[in-house]
Design a protein around this motif. Structure first.
Motif, PDB file in Angstrom:
ATOM      1  N   SER A   5      -5.043  17.629  -8.453  1.00  0.00           N
ATOM      2  CA  SER A   5      -5.509  18.135  -9.736  1.00  0.00           C
ATOM      3  C   SER A   5      -4.308  18.394 -10.621  1.00  0.00           C
ATOM      4  CB  SER A   5      -6.316  19.432  -9.554  1.00  0.00           C
ATOM      5  OG  SER A   5      -5.499  20.454  -9.001  1.00  0.00           O
ATOM      6  N   CYS A   6      -4.591  18.673 -11.893  1.00  0.00           N
ATOM      7  CA  CYS A   6      -3.514  18.966 -12.833  1.00  0.00           C
ATOM      8  C   CYS A   6      -3.179  20.456 -12.791  1.00  0.00           C
ATOM      9  CB  CYS A   6      -3.896  18.514 -14.235  1.00  0.00           C
ATOM     10  SG  CYS A   6      -5.090  19.588 -15.045  1.00  0.00           S
ATOM     11  N   ASP A   7      -2.372  20.895 -13.741  1.00  0.00           N
ATOM     12  CA  ASP A   7      -1.806  22.242 -13.720  1.00  0.00           C
ATOM     13  C   ASP A   7      -2.670  23.276 -14.436  1.00  0.00           C
ATOM     14  OD1 ASP A   7       0.136  23.980 -12.847  1.00  0.00           O
ATOM     15  OD2 ASP A   7       1.329  23.813 -14.668  1.00  0.00           O
ATOM     16  N   MET A   8      -3.912  22.950 -14.733  1.00  0.00           N
ATOM     17  CA  MET A   8      -4.785  23.966 -15.330  1.00  0.00           C
ATOM     18  C   MET A   8      -5.002  25.100 -14.332  1.00  0.00           C
ATOM     19  SD  MET A   8      -7.692  21.797 -17.390  1.00  0.00           S
ATOM     20  CE  MET A   8      -7.250  20.648 -18.697  1.00  0.00           C
ATOM     21  N   GLU A   9      -5.069  26.285 -14.826  1.00  0.00           N
ATOM     22  CA  GLU A   9      -5.102  27.484 -13.982  1.00  0.00           C
ATOM     23  C   GLU A   9      -6.216  27.451 -12.945  1.00  0.00           C
ATOM     24  OE1 GLU A   9      -3.996  31.090 -12.421  1.00  0.00           O
ATOM     25  OE2 GLU A   9      -2.918  29.955 -13.970  1.00  0.00           O
ATOM     26  N   PHE A  10      -7.390  26.983 -13.357  1.00  0.00           N
ATOM     27  CA  PHE A  10      -8.557  27.113 -12.477  1.00  0.00           C
ATOM     28  C   PHE A  10      -8.931  25.802 -11.781  1.00  0.00           C
ATOM     29  CE2 PHE A  10      -9.035  30.253 -15.941  1.00  0.00           C
ATOM     30  CZ  PHE A  10      -8.947  31.407 -15.178  1.00  0.00           C
ATOM     31  N   LEU A  11      -7.997  24.859 -11.705  1.00  0.00           N
ATOM     32  CA  LEU A  11      -8.324  23.543 -11.154  1.00  0.00           C
ATOM     33  C   LEU A  11      -7.802  23.336  -9.735  1.00  0.00           C
ATOM     34  CD1 LEU A  11      -8.185  20.707 -13.849  1.00  0.00           C
ATOM     35  CD2 LEU A  11      -9.778  20.934 -11.969  1.00  0.00           C
ATOM     36  N   GLY A  12      -7.315  24.356  -9.084  1.00  0.00           N
ATOM     37  CA  GLY A  12      -6.795  24.188  -7.736  1.00  0.00           C
ATOM     38  C   GLY A  12      -7.864  23.735  -6.758  1.00  0.00           C
ATOM     39  N   LYS A  13      -7.471  22.925  -5.796  1.00  0.00           N
ATOM     40  CA  LYS A  13      -8.415  22.369  -4.819  1.00  0.00           C
ATOM     41  C   LYS A  13      -8.365  23.093  -3.469  1.00  0.00           C
ATOM     42  CE  LYS A  13     -10.012  19.052  -7.432  1.00  0.00           C
ATOM     43  NZ  LYS A  13      -9.405  19.398  -8.712  1.00  0.00           N
ATOM     44  N   PRO A  40       0.832  -1.203   0.000  1.00  0.00           N
ATOM     45  CA  PRO A  40       0.000   0.000   0.000  1.00  0.00           C
ATOM     46  C   PRO A  40       0.867   1.254   0.000  1.00  0.00           C
ATOM     47  CG  PRO A  40       0.158  -0.914   2.235  1.00  0.00           C
ATOM     48  CD  PRO A  40       0.901  -1.847   1.331  1.00  0.00           C
ATOM     49  N   ILE A  41       0.361   2.311  -0.647  1.00  0.00           N
ATOM     50  CA  ILE A  41      -1.037   2.627  -0.915  1.00  0.00           C
ATOM     51  C   ILE A  41      -1.239   2.709  -2.432  1.00  0.00           C
ATOM     52  CG2 ILE A  41      -2.686   4.526  -0.674  1.00  0.00           C
ATOM     53  CD1 ILE A  41      -1.396   5.150   2.021  1.00  0.00           C
ATOM     54  N   GLY A  42      -2.486   2.510  -2.913  1.00  0.00           N
ATOM     55  CA  GLY A  42      -2.734   2.514  -4.345  1.00  0.00           C
ATOM     56  C   GLY A  42      -3.133   3.872  -4.887  1.00  0.00           C
ATOM     57  N   PHE A  43      -2.499   4.254  -5.989  1.00  0.00           N
ATOM     58  CA  PHE A  43      -2.846   5.467  -6.739  1.00  0.00           C
ATOM     59  C   PHE A  43      -3.754   5.042  -7.887  1.00  0.00           C
ATOM     60  CE2 PHE A  43      -1.225   8.073 -10.503  1.00  0.00           C
ATOM     61  CZ  PHE A  43      -2.160   9.070 -10.328  1.00  0.00           C
ATOM     62  N   SER A  44      -5.006   5.525  -7.892  1.00  0.00           N
ATOM     63  CA  SER A  44      -5.966   5.009  -8.870  1.00  0.00           C
ATOM     64  C   SER A  44      -5.891   5.707 -10.223  1.00  0.00           C
ATOM     65  CB  SER A  44      -7.392   5.109  -8.320  1.00  0.00           C
ATOM     66  OG  SER A  44      -7.798   6.448  -8.176  1.00  0.00           O
ATOM     67  N   GLY A  45      -5.181   6.817 -10.332  1.00  0.00           N
ATOM     68  CA  GLY A  45      -5.007   7.418 -11.644  1.00  0.00           C
ATOM     69  C   GLY A  45      -5.758   8.722 -11.839  1.00  0.00           C
ATOM     70  N   ASP A  46      -5.630   9.268 -13.034  1.00  0.00           N
ATOM     71  CA  ASP A  46      -6.071  10.626 -13.355  1.00  0.00           C
ATOM     72  C   ASP A  46      -7.470  10.624 -13.964  1.00  0.00           C
ATOM     73  OD1 ASP A  46      -3.513  11.333 -12.579  1.00  0.00           O
ATOM     74  OD2 ASP A  46      -2.732  11.332 -14.620  1.00  0.00           O
ATOM     75  N   THR A  47      -8.476  10.879 -13.137  1.00  0.00           N
ATOM     76  CA  THR A  47      -9.848  10.882 -13.629  1.00  0.00           C
ATOM     77  C   THR A  47     -10.276  12.281 -14.072  1.00  0.00           C
ATOM     78  OG1 THR A  47     -10.556  11.130 -11.337  1.00  0.00           O
ATOM     79  CG2 THR A  47     -10.621   8.923 -12.265  1.00  0.00           C
ATOM     80  N   HIS A  48     -11.366  12.318 -14.819  1.00  0.00           N
ATOM     81  CA  HIS A  48     -11.933  13.582 -15.281  1.00  0.00           C
ATOM     82  C   HIS A  48     -12.798  14.208 -14.187  1.00  0.00           C
ATOM     83  CE1 HIS A  48     -11.547  12.792 -19.896  1.00  0.00           C
ATOM     84  NE2 HIS A  48     -10.522  12.303 -19.218  1.00  0.00           N
ATOM     85  N   VAL A  49     -12.893  15.524 -14.225  1.00  0.00           N
ATOM     86  CA  VAL A  49     -13.682  16.260 -13.237  1.00  0.00           C
ATOM     87  C   VAL A  49     -15.123  16.324 -13.729  1.00  0.00           C
ATOM     88  CG1 VAL A  49     -13.845  18.363 -11.869  1.00  0.00           C
ATOM     89  CG2 VAL A  49     -11.625  17.620 -12.732  1.00  0.00           C
ATOM     90  N   THR A  50     -15.876  15.231 -13.480  1.00  0.00           N
ATOM     91  CA  THR A  50     -17.265  15.153 -13.910  1.00  0.00           C
ATOM     92  C   THR A  50     -18.078  14.419 -12.854  1.00  0.00           C
ATOM     93  OG1 THR A  50     -16.973  13.027 -15.053  1.00  0.00           O
ATOM     94  CG2 THR A  50     -16.581  15.030 -16.350  1.00  0.00           C
ATOM     95  N   GLY A  63     -11.110  15.183  -8.654  1.00  0.00           N
ATOM     96  CA  GLY A  63     -10.853  14.951 -10.072  1.00  0.00           C
ATOM     97  C   GLY A  63      -9.553  15.596 -10.520  1.00  0.00           C
ATOM     98  N   HIS A  64      -8.961  15.047 -11.583  1.00  0.00           N
ATOM     99  CA  HIS A  64      -7.625  15.485 -12.005  1.00  0.00           C
ATOM    100  C   HIS A  64      -7.655  16.513 -13.141  1.00  0.00           C
ATOM    101  CE1 HIS A  64      -3.350  15.233 -12.938  1.00  0.00           C
ATOM    102  NE2 HIS A  64      -3.668  15.047 -14.196  1.00  0.00           N
ATOM    103  N   THR A  65      -8.451  16.271 -14.173  1.00  0.00           N
ATOM    104  CA  THR A  65      -8.305  17.102 -15.371  1.00  0.00           C
ATOM    105  C   THR A  65      -9.604  17.127 -16.185  1.00  0.00           C
ATOM    106  OG1 THR A  65      -6.854  17.519 -17.271  1.00  0.00           O
ATOM    107  CG2 THR A  65      -7.499  15.229 -16.869  1.00  0.00           C
ATOM    108  N   PHE A  66      -9.612  17.981 -17.209  1.00  0.00           N
ATOM    109  CA  PHE A  66     -10.746  18.154 -18.113  1.00  0.00           C
ATOM    110  C   PHE A  66     -12.001  18.481 -17.303  1.00  0.00           C
ATOM    111  CE2 PHE A  66      -7.878  15.266 -20.512  1.00  0.00           C
ATOM    112  CZ  PHE A  66      -7.514  16.178 -21.484  1.00  0.00           C
ATOM    113  N   GLY A  67     -13.169  18.067 -17.756  1.00  0.00           N
ATOM    114  CA  GLY A  67     -14.369  18.335 -16.997  1.00  0.00           C
ATOM    115  C   GLY A  67     -14.751  19.804 -16.977  1.00  0.00           C
TER     116      GLY A  67
END
Length: 795
Positions: free
Chosen positions: A461-469, A395-405, A433-437
């Protein structure tokens, strides 16, 4: 380096458990678990494999017979019929007695069998928008499952892997019927336990694929502290190392091990600063491109590999090479640890091809990295991707980069709970969510709430300007509600850590589907996103948008047998029935069972390093007796025995109104000498008198007449002595249905005259369920309004 834990492998089965022929071997491991082998050479493999580590079970009782050319083996749970030849559907079959279902070799891949399998998990959610295939697991409504271990490599004494010397058919058949937890526990015994996580892993993680500078990251953590947003793990994504500054002749900068001095001029000082602020640190790495000539570690690494560093030839990534592996950890991983990195995020995305036939590089990375992480017997984790059965050991598992939907959020609870069917507990999702959406504040709020009731909460989240959490990037009331969710998650660590111990010691996944408890109720299989969160809580994460009239979002739930209290409203829900639960934006559907005991940190914003609390809030679900063992320790040993843990038994006698916090047993050295306690008992009337029979006389109490919660506060109780409290004349309390209905009606976006009609009916007729017929007859009644009113009245 790699030998740690190897002596725990016990791969040779007892002779008394084996039925053997010239070319076959059948090993009865338990009454419900059998190993089936066929080898043309007549040579069989007794070494541990990538999946299976232990076969030395106590031999169960079984009988054998031969009739008409078939061998029959019978246990309490299964009947094996075998023609003693190479496995075929006709020649090998097993009947699972508890369900009466018959398996023929290979039929587990047929549509009907796959349909009845309860599912497992998947390697990654990268680029997934909504659902993805999750594959099969160990549990089936048919009562049996099959694990094919024929292609697994073997693990040698030094921890390295090798191909099997002899090809053979090597299967494990599980015939546990609907005893699902027993199946998972036998699987753990066969494949190895889930390691005990360090305490910090259960707090809040901050992660973002963003080019932070050292100064920016420190400003972020300082802002978190000022905003009282508790964080325990700081993940630094790949731009900590050289990326764009890599000379063109070396290709991509995706792989790297050299700190980018432009961003982190004093990375050692930066890591020290994070530690001083109570955070553990992880670095993202993509190791596929090996070690190249521009790396700081290259010269020493190349010489150790017998290469001329002047030539700057690439050092190929090859974990199947023992020399490369030894030098990789020596010159890269151990150096990072010396500088202050606590664990690694191994972000392998390069497929399954390797120099050794059949070897998935991801498996070897996880295997070696985890062995190295705990090489000194100290507890640690890695953060990596899932590779198949047996992944729970790393452990621990990283499940990957999902869309923000909304579709992606709606899939994640289902994905998480089904992973328990293959023994995989510790998923970490990209919460939010990580990206797009798209931007949707309600979506983010619901994702935070799901994260709070997830195995691991990691904002990313990814590096898109408005995607900060960052919570302060969202308007009120979302901002404040996000902060409260993160604080509650940090406060839940005493409970989560105890569940962590049960996962490690007793094979109890922290997230379990409802059919573990009620396997014969079809409704328990119908609720995809509902699950038990540990032994005391029932989670119903909201994953759809609220309607515009009631401002609530629905969740179609099965409320299990018994009764459950909503932690936010205090309403008691009767069990054994379906219900549609409706919650406004800032409320979540998380319940404590009657008799349930939930220990929380009393600090409203625990420190990042999550020390053992000096004050505990004990939430109790009234209506039934209950008990809970709180497990605590210094967090150092990778494999603590029970006597290494401080064990505090908390019990509640509902009829007598008696609460006891027993003296801690085991190793109490890490515990505070004294503790403050706040007890919050749901669903009860006020007590006429509250007595502290032992422990302390510093006691106060209060009562919430709307939520029917009795609160008792105690100061300075000795953790080495019993604390006993008696609540005199306390009884069960009825739900305040009128108050809950009034709140729901007040919130509704509906005509005033209509709302007044609803209130008038309530005042005249009361809250008896018959009033629903009058509500339904109103000409302006809408289905969403009826949904909310019905839930409350029928609770």
């Amino acid at each position: 380096m790699l030998k740690y834990r190897q002596n725990k492998y016990d791969p040779v089965a007892a002779d008394a458990a084996i039925v053997k022929g010239e070319k076959f071997r059948i090993t009865i491991l338990t009454p419900s678990l059998v190993r089936l082998e066929y080898s043309e050479s007549g040579i069989f493999m007794d070494e541990p494999t990538q999946v299976v580590l232990n076969r030395s079970f106590d031999p169960p009782a079984f009988i054998t017979a031969e009739r008409n050319g078939f061998l029959f083996i019978e246990t309490d749970s299964m009947l094996i019929k075998y023609d003693k030849k190479a496995f075929t559907p006709y020649g090998l079959s097993i009947r699972a007695k508890e369900t009466g279902s018959l398996w023929h070799f290979g039929c587990e891949n047929n549509d009907y069998e796959v349909m009845n399998n309860l599912g497992g998990t998947a390697r990654t959610l990268d680029s997934v928008d909504g659902e993805t295939e999750i594959g099969t697991g160990l549990l089936s409504r048919l009562g049996w499952s099959v694990l094919d271990d024929s292609s697994s490599l073997v693990i040698k004494e030094d921890g390295s892997v090798a191909m099997r010397e002899q090809a053979e058919m090597d299967y494990y058949f599980f015939a546990h019927g609907h005893r699902y937890l027993d199946c998972i526990r036998d699987f753990y015994k066969l494949t190895g336990e889930t390691p005990l996580l360090p305490r910090f892993a259960l707090g809040n993680w901050w992660s973002r694929y963003h080019r932070y500078t050292q100064e920016e990251y420190q400003e972020l953590i300082t802002r978190m502290e000022e905003e009282k947003v508790p964080m325990s793990v700081a993940v630094i994504d790949m731009d900590w190392h050289l990326v764009d500054d890599v000379p063109a002749r070396y290709g991509s900068g995706w792989t790297g091990y050299t700190w980018n001095k432009k961003f982190f001029p004093d990375h050692v000082g930066f890591l020290k600063w994070l530690h001083e602020h109570g955070l553990k640190t992880s670095l993202n790495i993509h190791p596929a491109d090996g070690v190249r000539g521009f790396e700081d570690c290259y010269e020493d690494f190349a010489r150790a590999m017998g290469m001329d560093p002047v030539k700057e030839d690439d050092i190929e990534f090859d974990m199947s090479d023992p020399l490369f592996t030894e030098n990789y950890f020596k010159y890269i991983n151990h150096k990072m640890e010396e500088e202050g990195v606590d664990f690694q995020w191994i972000d392998w995305q390069q497929g399954t091809v390797s120099r050794m036939e059949g070897l998935d590089p991801l498996w070897l990375l996880n295997h070696y990295y985890f062995l190295d992480a705990i090489r000194n017997g100290e507890r640690n984790i890695i953060f990596s991707r899932y590779f198949g059965p047996g992944s729970h050991r790393y452990p621990i598992g990283f499940s990957g980069d999902t869309h923000v939907t909304w579709e992606s959020l709606d899939f994640q609870p289902y994905f998480t709970v089904r992973a328990s069917n293959v023994g995989y507990s510790w998923w970490s999702h990209d919460i939010g969510g990580h990206t797009f959406g798209y931007r949707d504040d309600e979506l983010e709020m619901r994702w935070y709430q799901f994260g709070m009731m997830s195995p691991i909460l990691r904002l990313h989240s990814c590096d898109m300007e408005f995607l900060g959490k960052e919570p302060w990037k969202y308007p009120e009331p979302v901002c404040s509600a996000m902060k409260e969710v993160l604080r509650l998650r940090a406060r839940m660590v005493p409970y989560l850590y105890s569940m962590n111990y049960l996962t490690y010691k007793e094979g109890m996944p922290i997230v379990t589907p409802l059919y573990f408890e009620e396997p014969e109720r079809s409704e328990a299989y119908d609720v995809r996103n509902e699950y038990y969160f540990g032994t005391e809580l029932l989670a119903c994460p909201i994953t759809v948008k609220a309607d515009s009239v009631t401002l609530t979002a629905p969740f179609s739930a099965w409320i299990p047998k018994g009764a459950f209290y909503d932690l936010t409203s205090g309403i008691r829900y009767r069990g054994g029935r379906r219900a549609v639960l409706s919650r406004p934006l800032t409320e979540y559907a998380l319940f404590i069972k009657e008799g349930g005991i939930l220990p929380l940190d009393m600090d409203d914003c625990p420190k990042g390093d999550l020390p053992l609390p000096v004050g505990l809030e004990i939430v109790i679900g009234g209506g039934k007796d209950g008990s809970f063992t709180l497990y605590e320790d210094d967090g150092l040993k990778a494999e603590p025995a029970e006597e290494d843990m401080a064990r505090t038994l908390i019990s509640y006698d509902h009829v007598k109104g008696r609460i006891v916090v027993a003296a801690a047993e085991g190793d109490r050295s890490a515990l505070p000498a004294k503790r403050d306690y706040t007890f919050r008992i749901y669903g009860v009337t006020p007590a006429s008198k509250i007595l502290s029979v032992s422990g302390t006389d510093d006691l106060t109490s209060s009562y919430d007449s709307q939520k029917h919660i009795l609160t008792i506060s105690v100061k300075g109780a000795d953790t080495s002595s019993d604390l006993e409290i008696i609540c005199k004349d306390m009884a069960d309390a009825d739900n305040d249905l009128f108050g809950a209905l009034y709140t729901a009606i007040e919130r509704m976006q509906a005509p005033f005259y209509f709302k007044q009609q609803l209130l008038g009916i309530l005042k005249e007729k009361g809250t008896d369920p018959i009033v629903l017929s009058e509500f339904a007859a109103l000409p302006d009644m809408k289905p969403e309004i009826m949904r909310v009113l019905s839930e409350i009245i029928l609770a």
